[in-house]
Design a protein around this motif. Structure first.
Motif, PDB file in Angstrom:
ATOM      1  N   ARG A  20       0.835  -1.214   0.000  1.00  0.00           N
ATOM      2  CA  ARG A  20       0.000   0.000   0.000  1.00  0.00           C
ATOM      3  C   ARG A  20       0.861   1.252   0.000  1.00  0.00           C
ATOM      4  O   ARG A  20       0.583   2.218  -0.719  1.00  0.00           O
ATOM      5  CB  ARG A  20      -0.936   0.005   1.212  1.00  0.00           C
ATOM      6  CG  ARG A  20      -2.126  -0.923   1.112  1.00  0.00           C
ATOM      7  CD  ARG A  20      -3.179  -0.572   2.160  1.00  0.00           C
ATOM      8  NE  ARG A  20      -2.636  -0.609   3.515  1.00  0.00           N
ATOM      9  CZ  ARG A  20      -2.601  -1.688   4.296  1.00  0.00           C
ATOM     10  NH1 ARG A  20      -3.075  -2.832   3.832  1.00  0.00           N
ATOM     11  NH2 ARG A  20      -2.117  -1.616   5.526  1.00  0.00           N
ATOM     12  N   ARG A  22       4.018   1.553  -0.999  1.00  0.00           N
ATOM     13  CA  ARG A  22       4.700   1.680  -2.299  1.00  0.00           C
ATOM     14  C   ARG A  22       3.763   2.303  -3.333  1.00  0.00           C
ATOM     15  O   ARG A  22       4.149   3.198  -4.079  1.00  0.00           O
ATOM     16  CB  ARG A  22       5.173   0.312  -2.793  1.00  0.00           C
ATOM     17  CG  ARG A  22       6.511  -0.142  -2.243  1.00  0.00           C
ATOM     18  CD  ARG A  22       6.856  -1.530  -2.753  1.00  0.00           C
ATOM     19  NE  ARG A  22       6.890  -1.564  -4.210  1.00  0.00           N
ATOM     20  CZ  ARG A  22       7.990  -1.338  -4.944  1.00  0.00           C
ATOM     21  NH1 ARG A  22       9.139  -1.047  -4.353  1.00  0.00           N
ATOM     22  NH2 ARG A  22       7.932  -1.413  -6.263  1.00  0.00           N
ATOM     23  N   ALA A  23       2.526   1.805  -3.369  1.00  0.00           N
ATOM     24  CA  ALA A  23       1.544   2.336  -4.319  1.00  0.00           C
ATOM     25  C   ALA A  23       1.256   3.806  -4.026  1.00  0.00           C
ATOM     26  O   ALA A  23       1.106   4.621  -4.954  1.00  0.00           O
ATOM     27  CB  ALA A  23       0.259   1.515  -4.262  1.00  0.00           C
ATOM     28  N   ASP A  27       1.815   6.866  -6.600  1.00  0.00           N
ATOM     29  CA  ASP A  27       0.701   7.775  -6.899  1.00  0.00           C
ATOM     30  C   ASP A  27       1.067   9.216  -6.564  1.00  0.00           C
ATOM     31  O   ASP A  27       0.676  10.150  -7.278  1.00  0.00           O
ATOM     32  CB  ASP A  27      -0.554   7.363  -6.123  1.00  0.00           C
ATOM     33  CG  ASP A  27      -1.192   6.086  -6.654  1.00  0.00           C
ATOM     34  OD1 ASP A  27      -0.872   5.699  -7.807  1.00  0.00           O
ATOM     35  OD2 ASP A  27      -1.990   5.470  -5.928  1.00  0.00           O
ATOM     36  N   GLN A  69       9.562   3.077 -11.759  1.00  0.00           N
ATOM     37  CA  GLN A  69       8.328   2.403 -11.364  1.00  0.00           C
ATOM     38  C   GLN A  69       7.108   3.283 -11.660  1.00  0.00           C
ATOM     39  O   GLN A  69       6.072   2.796 -12.105  1.00  0.00           O
ATOM     40  CB  GLN A  69       8.371   2.065  -9.870  1.00  0.00           C
ATOM     41  CG  GLN A  69       9.436   1.058  -9.470  1.00  0.00           C
ATOM     42  CD  GLN A  69       9.182  -0.321 -10.042  1.00  0.00           C
ATOM     43  OE1 GLN A  69       8.040  -0.725 -10.205  1.00  0.00           O
ATOM     44  NE2 GLN A  69      10.245  -1.036 -10.353  1.00  0.00           N
ATOM     45  N   THR A  70       7.247   4.577 -11.418  1.00  0.00           N
ATOM     46  CA  THR A  70       6.138   5.502 -11.682  1.00  0.00           C
ATOM     47  C   THR A  70       5.829   5.556 -13.171  1.00  0.00           C
ATOM     48  O   THR A  70       4.659   5.496 -13.586  1.00  0.00           O
ATOM     49  CB  THR A  70       6.492   6.915 -11.182  1.00  0.00           C
ATOM     50  OG1 THR A  70       6.773   6.864  -9.780  1.00  0.00           O
ATOM     51  CG2 THR A  70       5.350   7.885 -11.440  1.00  0.00           C
ATOM     52  N   HIS A  73       4.305   2.242 -14.294  1.00  0.00           N
ATOM     53  CA  HIS A  73       2.944   2.108 -13.772  1.00  0.00           C
ATOM     54  C   HIS A  73       1.976   2.977 -14.575  1.00  0.00           C
ATOM     55  O   HIS A  73       0.881   2.532 -14.940  1.00  0.00           O
ATOM     56  CB  HIS A  73       2.925   2.512 -12.303  1.00  0.00           C
ATOM     57  CG  HIS A  73       1.589   2.365 -11.641  1.00  0.00           C
ATOM     58  ND1 HIS A  73       0.980   1.148 -11.450  1.00  0.00           N
ATOM     59  CD2 HIS A  73       0.730   3.288 -11.122  1.00  0.00           C
ATOM     60  CE1 HIS A  73      -0.187   1.323 -10.852  1.00  0.00           C
ATOM     61  NE2 HIS A  73      -0.352   2.618 -10.643  1.00  0.00           N
TER      62      HIS A  73
END
Length: 201
Positions: A20, A22-23, A27, A69-70, A73
Motif C-alpha cells: 500500500r 509503495r503504491a 501515486d 516504477q512511476t 505504472h
C-alpha cells in the motif's frame, strides 16, 4: 514454543502495508508530476504519500528506481492508448485519420510523465531502454499501418517513409508544436494529416 499461526497474519499484514505504501508513493510522484510537470523532491513525495523520507528508500532502491516504477505504472495504465485502432485496415485517408487521432489521444494522456521520462533517460539506463522499446513499437505500428503504401516503394524508400512518419508524429514533435508553437489539437491534427497525405501520395 513459537506460535506460527500468529506470525503468518503479522507477516501478511506487513507485506500488505508495504504494498500500500509503495503504491501511495508512486501515486504521489505521479500526482506531483501532473501538477507542475517537474521532477518532485523526495521530501514532497513523502509528504504527499504520507510516509517518511527514509521509508521511501526502504520501498525503492533509489530515486531512479522510483521514477522508473512511476513511469512504468503510468504507461501500463494507459496501455490501450498505445495501440492504433484497426491497424492497417481501410482506405488510406481513414487510416491516416485513425493514426493521427490515436497519437494525439496518447500524447495528451501521457504528456507530464513522458517529459519526465525523457529527462530521466539521460542518466537512467532502465528508463532509456523502456523509451527505446516504446519508440520501436510505435515505428512498427507506422510500418504496419502503411503497409500498402510501403509495398509500392523500394526497401530504402519504405524505410525513409517510416522514419519520416514516425518522427513527424512523435511525442517530441507534438510537444514542440503544442508547448512551443502553441498549436491546438485541431491545428496539429490538420497539419499532420496534410503532411502525411503528402508523404504517402
Amino acid at each position: 514454543m513459537v506460535d506460527t499461526a500468529a506470525e503468518v497474519p503479522s507477516v501478511d499484514g506487513r507485506r500488505a502495508r508495504r504494498a500500500r505504501n509503495r503504491a501511495a508513493v508512486v501515486d504521489a510522484v505521479f500526482a506531483l508530476i501532473e501538477e507542475d510537470e517537474a521532477t518532485p523532491t523526495v521530501e514532497a513525495i513523502a509528504a504527499r504519500a504520507g510516509v517518511s523520507v527514509s521509508s521511501i528508500f526502504r520501498y525503492f532502491e533509489s530515486l531512479d528506481d522510483l521514477h522508473q516504477q512511476t513511469i512504468e505504472h503510468h504507461f501500463a495504465r494507459v496501455a490501450p492508448l498505445f495501440e492504433v485502432p484497426e491497424i492497417g485496415e481501410g482506405p488510406l485517408d481513414e487510416r491516416l485519420a485513425r493514426y493521427v487521432d490515436a497519437r494525439l489521444d496518447l500524447y495528451e494522456a501521457i504528456a507530464p510523465v513522458a517529459r519526465v521520462a525523457r529527462a530521466r533517460a539521460l542518466d537512467a539506463p532502465a528508463i532509456a531502454r523502456s523509451l527505446a522499446l516504446a519508440r520501436a513499437q510505435m515505428a512498427g505500428q507506422a510500418r504496419t499501418h502503411l503497409a500498402p503504401e510501403l509495398a509500392a516503394r523500394t526497401p530504402a524508400r519504405a524505410d525513409d517513409l517510416v522514419a519520416l512518419v514516425d518522427t513527424l508524429t512523435s511525442f517530441e514533435a507534438w510537444d514542440l508544436l503544442a508547448s512551443v508553437h502553441g498549436r491546438t489539437r485541431a491545428q496539429v491534427r490538420r497539419a499532420w494529416l496534410t503532411a502525411l497525405t503528402s508523404l504517402t501520395a
